[in-house]
Design an enzyme around this catalytic site. Structure first.
Site, PDB file in Angstrom:
ATOM      1  N   PRO A  33       0.790  -1.240   0.000  1.00 55.30           N
ATOM      2  CA  PRO A  33       0.000   0.000   0.000  1.00 55.30           C
ATOM      3  C   PRO A  33       0.819   1.285   0.000  1.00 55.30           C
ATOM      4  O   PRO A  33       0.233   2.359  -0.103  1.00 55.30           O
ATOM      5  CB  PRO A  33      -0.817  -0.125   1.295  1.00 55.30           C
ATOM      6  CG  PRO A  33       0.025  -0.957   2.207  1.00 55.30           C
ATOM      7  CD  PRO A  33       0.762  -1.925   1.313  1.00 55.30           C
ATOM      8  N   GLY A  34       2.146   1.193   0.135  1.00 55.22           N
ATOM      9  CA  GLY A  34       2.942   2.409  -0.024  1.00 55.22           C
ATOM     10  C   GLY A  34       3.853   2.781   1.138  1.00 55.22           C
ATOM     11  O   GLY A  34       4.420   3.866   1.151  1.00 55.22           O
ATOM     12  N   TRP A  36       6.826   1.480   2.126  1.00 55.23           N
ATOM     13  CA  TRP A  36       8.245   1.638   1.761  1.00 55.23           C
ATOM     14  C   TRP A  36       8.441   2.934   0.990  1.00 55.23           C
ATOM     15  O   TRP A  36       9.438   3.624   1.166  1.00 55.23           O
ATOM     16  CB  TRP A  36       8.726   0.447   0.921  1.00 55.23           C
ATOM     17  CG  TRP A  36       9.140  -0.735   1.733  1.00 55.23           C
ATOM     18  CD1 TRP A  36       8.639  -1.111   2.938  1.00 55.23           C
ATOM     19  CD2 TRP A  36      10.166  -1.696   1.400  1.00 55.23           C
ATOM     20  NE1 TRP A  36       9.276  -2.257   3.378  1.00 55.23           N
ATOM     21  CE2 TRP A  36      10.203  -2.629   2.463  1.00 55.23           C
ATOM     22  CE3 TRP A  36      11.028  -1.862   0.320  1.00 55.23           C
ATOM     23  CZ2 TRP A  36      11.095  -3.715   2.463  1.00 55.23           C
ATOM     24  CZ3 TRP A  36      11.907  -2.940   0.315  1.00 55.23           C
ATOM     25  CH2 TRP A  36      11.945  -3.855   1.378  1.00 55.23           C
ATOM     26  N   ASP A  62       3.049  -1.277  -8.707  1.00 51.51           N
ATOM     27  CA  ASP A  62       2.379  -2.457  -8.126  1.00 51.51           C
ATOM     28  C   ASP A  62       1.254  -2.939  -9.032  1.00 51.51           C
ATOM     29  O   ASP A  62       0.671  -2.165  -9.793  1.00 51.51           O
ATOM     30  CB  ASP A  62       1.806  -2.155  -6.738  1.00 51.51           C
ATOM     31  CG  ASP A  62       1.665  -3.424  -5.887  1.00 51.51           C
ATOM     32  OD1 ASP A  62       2.468  -3.619  -4.950  1.00 51.51           O
ATOM     33  OD2 ASP A  62       0.758  -4.250  -6.181  1.00 51.51           O
ATOM     34  N   ASP A  79       2.231  -4.601 -13.944  1.00 50.22           N
ATOM     35  CA  ASP A  79       3.017  -5.811 -13.675  1.00 50.22           C
ATOM     36  C   ASP A  79       4.472  -5.536 -14.036  1.00 50.22           C
ATOM     37  O   ASP A  79       4.776  -5.234 -15.190  1.00 50.22           O
ATOM     38  CB  ASP A  79       2.465  -6.959 -14.525  1.00 50.22           C
ATOM     39  CG  ASP A  79       3.142  -8.284 -14.211  1.00 50.22           C
ATOM     40  OD1 ASP A  79       4.176  -8.297 -13.504  1.00 50.22           O
ATOM     41  OD2 ASP A  79       2.628  -9.313 -14.685  1.00 50.22           O
ATOM     42  N   ASP A 104       9.963  -5.370  -2.519  1.00 48.94           N
ATOM     43  CA  ASP A 104       9.302  -6.107  -1.432  1.00 48.94           C
ATOM     44  C   ASP A 104       8.190  -6.952  -2.063  1.00 48.94           C
ATOM     45  O   ASP A 104       7.243  -7.340  -1.396  1.00 48.94           O
ATOM     46  CB  ASP A 104       8.738  -5.095  -0.427  1.00 48.94           C
ATOM     47  CG  ASP A 104       8.382  -5.715   0.911  1.00 48.94           C
ATOM     48  OD1 ASP A 104       8.995  -6.728   1.286  1.00 48.94           O
ATOM     49  OD2 ASP A 104       7.484  -5.177   1.591  1.00 48.94           O
ATOM     50  N   LYS A 144      13.418  -8.793  -1.649  1.00 45.80           N
ATOM     51  CA  LYS A 144      12.899  -9.822  -0.732  1.00 45.80           C
ATOM     52  C   LYS A 144      12.863 -11.169  -1.431  1.00 45.80           C
ATOM     53  O   LYS A 144      12.542 -11.259  -2.614  1.00 45.80           O
ATOM     54  CB  LYS A 144      11.483  -9.442  -0.303  1.00 45.80           C
ATOM     55  CG  LYS A 144      10.813 -10.558   0.524  1.00 45.80           C
ATOM     56  CD  LYS A 144       9.670 -10.059   1.315  1.00 45.80           C
ATOM     57  CE  LYS A 144       8.396  -9.911   0.515  1.00 45.80           C
ATOM     58  NZ  LYS A 144       7.338  -9.337   1.370  1.00 45.80           N
TER      59      LYS A 144
HETATM   60  N1  SAM Z   1       6.544  -2.710   0.565  1.00 48.53           N
HETATM   61  C1  SAM Z   1       5.085  -2.536   0.556  1.00 48.53           C
HETATM   62  C2  SAM Z   1       4.740  -1.508   1.591  1.00 48.53           C
HETATM   63  O1  SAM Z   1       5.585  -1.248   2.465  1.00 48.53           O
HETATM   64  O2  SAM Z   1       3.641  -0.930   1.550  1.00 48.53           O
HETATM   65  C3  SAM Z   1       4.388  -3.870   0.791  1.00 48.53           C
HETATM   66  C4  SAM Z   1       4.528  -4.815  -0.379  1.00 48.53           C
HETATM   67  S1  SAM Z   1       3.529  -6.262  -0.323  1.00 48.53           S
HETATM   68  C5  SAM Z   1       4.348  -7.253   0.870  1.00 48.53           C
HETATM   69  C6  SAM Z   1       3.907  -7.081  -1.847  1.00 48.53           C
HETATM   70  C7  SAM Z   1       3.338  -6.419  -3.089  1.00 48.53           C
HETATM   71  O3  SAM Z   1       3.960  -6.989  -4.264  1.00 48.53           O
HETATM   72  C8  SAM Z   1       1.846  -6.644  -3.279  1.00 48.53           C
HETATM   73  O4  SAM Z   1       1.168  -5.417  -3.200  1.00 48.53           O
HETATM   74  C9  SAM Z   1       1.725  -7.246  -4.692  1.00 48.53           C
HETATM   75  O5  SAM Z   1       0.626  -6.765  -5.427  1.00 48.53           O
HETATM   76  C10 SAM Z   1       3.048  -6.815  -5.325  1.00 48.53           C
HETATM   77  N2  SAM Z   1       3.447  -7.590  -6.506  1.00 48.53           N
HETATM   78  C11 SAM Z   1       3.534  -8.936  -6.626  1.00 48.53           C
HETATM   79  N3  SAM Z   1       3.869  -9.299  -7.868  1.00 48.53           N
HETATM   80  C12 SAM Z   1       4.029  -8.147  -8.573  1.00 48.53           C
HETATM   81  C13 SAM Z   1       4.369  -7.854  -9.929  1.00 48.53           C
HETATM   82  N4  SAM Z   1       4.606  -8.840 -10.806  1.00 48.53           N
HETATM   83  N5  SAM Z   1       4.427  -6.565 -10.319  1.00 48.53           N
HETATM   84  C14 SAM Z   1       4.167  -5.569  -9.432  1.00 48.53           C
HETATM   85  N6  SAM Z   1       3.850  -5.782  -8.131  1.00 48.53           N
HETATM   86  C15 SAM Z   1       3.772  -7.052  -7.703  1.00 48.53           C
END
Ligand code: SAM
Length: 190
Positions: A33-34, A36, A62, A79, A104, A144
């Site tokens: 959600p934002g 980082w 995202d 993506d 992440d 990650k």
């Molecule tokens: N670092 C973020 C924060 O602090 O708000 C939290 C990230 S969350 C653990 C993981 C995110 O990776 C999810 O919102 C997911 O939609 C995104 N994600 C997964 N695969 C993705 C891709 N292929 N392209 C873009 N985002 C992706």
């Protein structure tokens, strides 16, 4: 005031290893959600809050929608693994380049440990590929991963392209036991 507790992982990593500083351009992958991005905006001075130091830039990407954040540019519903995303990212980053790439990203977990592991490693490998087009020489990548059989392969690829690669397990992620980060610094460039 952070959107998610994950902020504390990045704060902890950055307090110890100083990867963000005023003036840097940051690409935050899997930004929703934002939280980082909030940390990055503060630490690179993306809002120009401190006029005495350089102003940085933060771009978050995202699959999901990311609510607007002052000081950041977001690519929602995007993506990172889609080949067309590279050009969009390049058009938004200052001079088309980033000093720091953060990931992440987490795929939708199936619950099958080995499969989830492979999915997250593939995301990181794809990002490493993308970094060849957008990461500045001496740049940094933090990604990650979930531990498993392919982690060493990712680590070796990172070591080919960066001078300094280390594994980090933040205190703040001790609960998610299989989760770690690779911090790769001093990108060798092409
Ligand atoms: N670092 C973020 C924060 O602090 O708000 C939290 C990230 S969350 C653990 C993981 C995110 O990776 C999810 O919102 C997911 O939609 C995104 N994600 C997964 N695969 C993705 C891709 N292929 N392209 C873009 N985002 C992706």
């Amino acid at each position: 005031h952070y959107r998610c507790r994950s902020a504390f992982k990045l704060l902890e990593i950055d307090d110890k290893l100083h990867i963000l500083r005023p003036g840097l351009s940051v690409l935050d992958c899997g930004a929703a959600p934002g939280a980082w991005s909030q940390v990055a905006v503060e630490r690179v001075n993306a809002l120009g809050t401190d006029p005495a130091v350089p102003t940085g830039f933060v771009l978050g990407v995202d699959l999901l929608r990311i609510s607007p954040l002052e000081g950041a540019v977001f690519l929602s519903k995007t993506d990172i693994a889609d080949p067309s995303t590279l050009r969009t990212i390049q058009s938004l980053l200052p001079a088309g380049k980033a000093d720091v790439i953060l990931s992440d990203m987490a795929p939708n977990a199936t619950g099958i440990k080995e499969l989830d592991h492979q999915k997250v490693i593939n995301l990181c490998l794809g990002l490493l590929n993308l970094s060849q087009s957008i990461l500045k020489p001496k740049g940094t990548m933090l990604c990650k991963f979930w531990d498993g059989s392919e982690a060493r392969l990712l680590q070796n690829r990172l070591k080919e392209q960066f001078q300094d690669v280390r594994t980090i397990k933040p205190q703040a992620s001790r609960k998610e036991s299989a989760e770690s980060y690779y911090l790769a610094r001093l990108y060798k460039g092409k």
